[in-house]
Write a protein that holds these residues in place. Structure first.
Motif, PDB file in Angstrom:
ATOM      1  N   ASN A 157       0.823  -1.212   0.000  1.00  0.00           N
ATOM      2  CA  ASN A 157       0.000   0.000   0.000  1.00  0.00           C
ATOM      3  C   ASN A 157       0.855   1.261   0.000  1.00  0.00           C
ATOM      4  O   ASN A 157       0.562   2.226  -0.704  1.00  0.00           O
ATOM      5  N   LYS A 158       1.915   1.239   0.805  1.00  0.00           N
ATOM      6  CA  LYS A 158       2.800   2.415   0.874  1.00  0.00           C
ATOM      7  C   LYS A 158       3.423   2.678  -0.487  1.00  0.00           C
ATOM      8  O   LYS A 158       3.533   3.828  -0.924  1.00  0.00           O
ATOM      9  N   MET A 159       3.847   1.602  -1.162  1.00  0.00           N
ATOM     10  CA  MET A 159       4.467   1.752  -2.470  1.00  0.00           C
ATOM     11  C   MET A 159       3.459   2.355  -3.449  1.00  0.00           C
ATOM     12  O   MET A 159       3.761   3.308  -4.167  1.00  0.00           O
ATOM     13  N   HIS A 160       2.227   1.825  -3.456  1.00  0.00           N
ATOM     14  CA  HIS A 160       1.207   2.355  -4.369  1.00  0.00           C
ATOM     15  C   HIS A 160       0.938   3.831  -4.073  1.00  0.00           C
ATOM     16  O   HIS A 160       0.730   4.630  -4.997  1.00  0.00           O
ATOM     17  N   ALA A 161       0.941   4.187  -2.786  1.00  0.00           N
ATOM     18  CA  ALA A 161       0.701   5.585  -2.414  1.00  0.00           C
ATOM     19  C   ALA A 161       1.813   6.481  -2.959  1.00  0.00           C
ATOM     20  O   ALA A 161       1.548   7.576  -3.467  1.00  0.00           O
ATOM     21  N   LEU A 162       3.065   6.002  -2.880  1.00  0.00           N
ATOM     22  CA  LEU A 162       4.188   6.790  -3.411  1.00  0.00           C
ATOM     23  C   LEU A 162       4.041   6.985  -4.916  1.00  0.00           C
ATOM     24  O   LEU A 162       4.355   8.051  -5.453  1.00  0.00           O
ATOM     25  N   VAL A 163       3.542   5.950  -5.602  1.00  0.00           N
ATOM     26  CA  VAL A 163       3.323   6.056  -7.052  1.00  0.00           C
ATOM     27  C   VAL A 163       2.234   7.106  -7.319  1.00  0.00           C
ATOM     28  O   VAL A 163       2.386   7.969  -8.191  1.00  0.00           O
ATOM     29  N   GLU A 164       1.153   7.042  -6.518  1.00  0.00           N
ATOM     30  CA  GLU A 164       0.053   8.010  -6.652  1.00  0.00           C
ATOM     31  C   GLU A 164       0.554   9.441  -6.494  1.00  0.00           C
ATOM     32  O   GLU A 164       0.168  10.339  -7.242  1.00  0.00           O
ATOM     33  N   GLU A 165       1.451   9.620  -5.517  1.00  0.00           N
ATOM     34  CA  GLU A 165       1.984  10.963  -5.232  1.00  0.00           C
ATOM     35  C   GLU A 165       3.080  11.348  -6.205  1.00  0.00           C
ATOM     36  O   GLU A 165       3.747  12.359  -6.032  1.00  0.00           O
ATOM     37  N   LYS A 166       3.324  10.496  -7.186  1.00  0.00           N
ATOM     38  CA  LYS A 166       4.353  10.723  -8.212  1.00  0.00           C
ATOM     39  C   LYS A 166       5.763  10.845  -7.611  1.00  0.00           C
ATOM     40  O   LYS A 166       6.622  11.548  -8.128  1.00  0.00           O
ATOM     41  N   LYS A 167       5.985  10.184  -6.496  1.00  0.00           N
ATOM     42  CA  LYS A 167       7.312  10.190  -5.874  1.00  0.00           C
ATOM     43  C   LYS A 167       8.172   9.034  -6.372  1.00  0.00           C
ATOM     44  O   LYS A 167       9.364   8.969  -6.099  1.00  0.00           O
ATOM     45  N   MET A 168       7.542   8.090  -7.054  1.00  0.00           N
ATOM     46  CA  MET A 168       8.288   6.991  -7.657  1.00  0.00           C
ATOM     47  C   MET A 168       7.465   6.412  -8.802  1.00  0.00           C
ATOM     48  O   MET A 168       6.302   6.778  -8.992  1.00  0.00           O
TER      49      MET A 168
END
Lengths: 107, 343
Positions: B198-209
């Protein structure tokens, strides 16, 4: 009952199969390079084979733990762990290729 | 690094089930043991490969998990005060003039022991390397299989490959300090803690990765310095990813490793032993469990237990040739029961 195995050089071998045996056990019994470190517990990924696409649909879907192992072992579209394939009459004539991973791990 | 040399009766290489039971059998004969293992925990394959899988062929335990078997063996060995050294790989093993052996690990530990017991299973666990042509040239320079210091990845364009806990954890941990973070995995499913996913998906959503589906097929760069990779997508089309650092996390595999350099006879990556003493070609060095071979060998944990018992009888005679060794039963011997702390 038989399995058609393609080795690392693409040569075809006809293996006598036994109903209820794991494909891994049959291939290993013939002395082909499969280490099967974990002994068929779906835990090491060293028995990876590539299934002939024509046969893929006849196999059960991989379980989550098999998918995990394929993840760790660079599985491709037709990759399966041969320890998770159990011979049945329906699979008589199954065509599989030894994977590069299996060969590398056995070297 | 200078380390004090640890002197002991026995160094056991490998803290899997056979190594742990050897502590017990050797302990009944008053032999003190130090165990060395490359993993960060005891149990060997039982702990690393199948901690949750049930084992059905341990005598008197109709079903037991690898984890529970390990815990019970630790408990059984505990009265003998074994010393455990984890995250250490034995690199060198040499014979001293006085007949003892010197053992050196990659972490700089030095042991001197009368007897060596190799209970190393399939060898040492090492990171699985992805089969990408030419990857060796980049290893240690811009391709790493573990993170020793996070700082080394500050301001790097990091690409992580894999779908397990290590891949996800390092994606999340390195993302804040890396210049850019990308993760590539062959499917949109992970064998990692759901929270990490979930954390990884959130980072993708925030365009951080970025997250890519596919597999790396080619590396680009010069003199070991990566500049990018070519990946094959699940639709069969190739695409490019820019990065200067690659961290592949594909779990662990077993390799014979440094054992091949210790001067003992090997046969197809196994150590031939006799079935009286389970001794190798070098007197004083014994081998038990999956790593040994002899006519009729079965790679079963219970066979390893038997091997540990017989090996111990031979080991004590090797270490203390003048001592009188009497065979006793734990059911009836007060002296054995005292050692076990039950009398």
């Amino acid at each position: 009952m038989r399995i058609i195995l393609l080795d690392g050089k693409g040569r075809e071998h006809e293996l006598e199969a036994v109903e209820g045996w794991r494909v891994m056990e049959i291939i290993r019994d013939y002395g082909f390079p499969i280490v099967a470190d974990c002994g068929g517990a779906c835990a090491c990924g060293t028995c990876q084979v590539e299934v002939d696409p024509a046969w893929a649909a006849k196999l059960h879907e991989p379980r989550e733990d098999e998918l995990d192992m394929l993840d760790q072992n660079y599985g491709g579209e037709w990759s399966r762990l041969s320890c998770q394939l159990i011979m049945t009459a329906e699979l008589d004539g199954l065509r599989v290729r030894l994977s590069d991973i299996a060969i590398r791990e056995a070297a | 690094m200078t380390q004090e040399t640890i002197s002991t009766d026995v160094v056991i290489i490998g803290a899997g089930p056979c190594g742990l039971f050897a502590v017990f059998e050797l302990g009944l004969l008053d032999m003190k043991c130090h165990l060395i293992d490359i993993l960060d925990k005891p149990g060997g394959q039982c702990a690393e490969l199948y901690p949750e899988k049930p084992i059905y062929d341990i005598p008197a335990l109709p079903v037991v998990s690898g984890q529970e078997l390990t815990e019970r063996l630790m408990e059984q060995a505990e009265p003998f005060g074994p010393q455990y050294h984890y995250n250490e790989m034995v690199e060198e093993l040499e014979k001293l003039e006085d007949g003892r052996f010197r053992v050196k690990t990659d972490g700089g530990l030095v042991f001197e022991a009368k007897v060596i017991v190799i209970a190393a299973g399939g060898g040492s666990f090492q990171p699985k390397k992805p089969p990408i042509p030419g990857i060796e040239a980049y290893e240690g320079k811009s391709v790493f299989y573990s993170v020793k210091r996070m700082e080394n990845f500050r301001n790097k364009k990091v690409l992580i490959s894999g779908g397990g806990d290590s891949a996800l954890d390092w994606t999340i941990n390195l993302q804040p300090i890396a210049e850019s973070m990308q993760l590539i995995h062959r499917r949109d499913g992970f064998r990692a803690a759901p929270d990490s996913v979930n954390k990884m998906h959130a980072l993708v959503e925030e365009k951080k990765m970025q997250f890519h589906l596919g597999q790396i097929v080619e590396l680009h760069g010069d003199n070991g310095q990566l500049t990018g990779v070519t990946a094959k997508g699940n639709d069969g089309n190739n695409y490019e990813i820019e990065c200067d650092t690659l961290l592949p996390f594909f779990g662990l595999t077993m390799k014979l490793g440094p054992i091949a350099n210790w001067g003992i006879n090997l046969h197809e990556n196994l150590i031939p032993v006799d079935t009286e003493k389970f001794q190798t070609s070098e007197p004083g060095i014994f081998a038990i469990g999956d790593i040994n071979t002899y006519p009729g060998k079965l790679k079963l944990i219970l066979s390893g237990f038997h091997e540990a018992a017989l090996m111990s009888q031979a080991a004590v005679r090797h270490a203390y040739p003048d001592a009188k060794v009497t065979f006793q039963y734990t059911t009836s011997s007060t002296s054995l029961q005292k050692k076990l702390g039950v009398a």
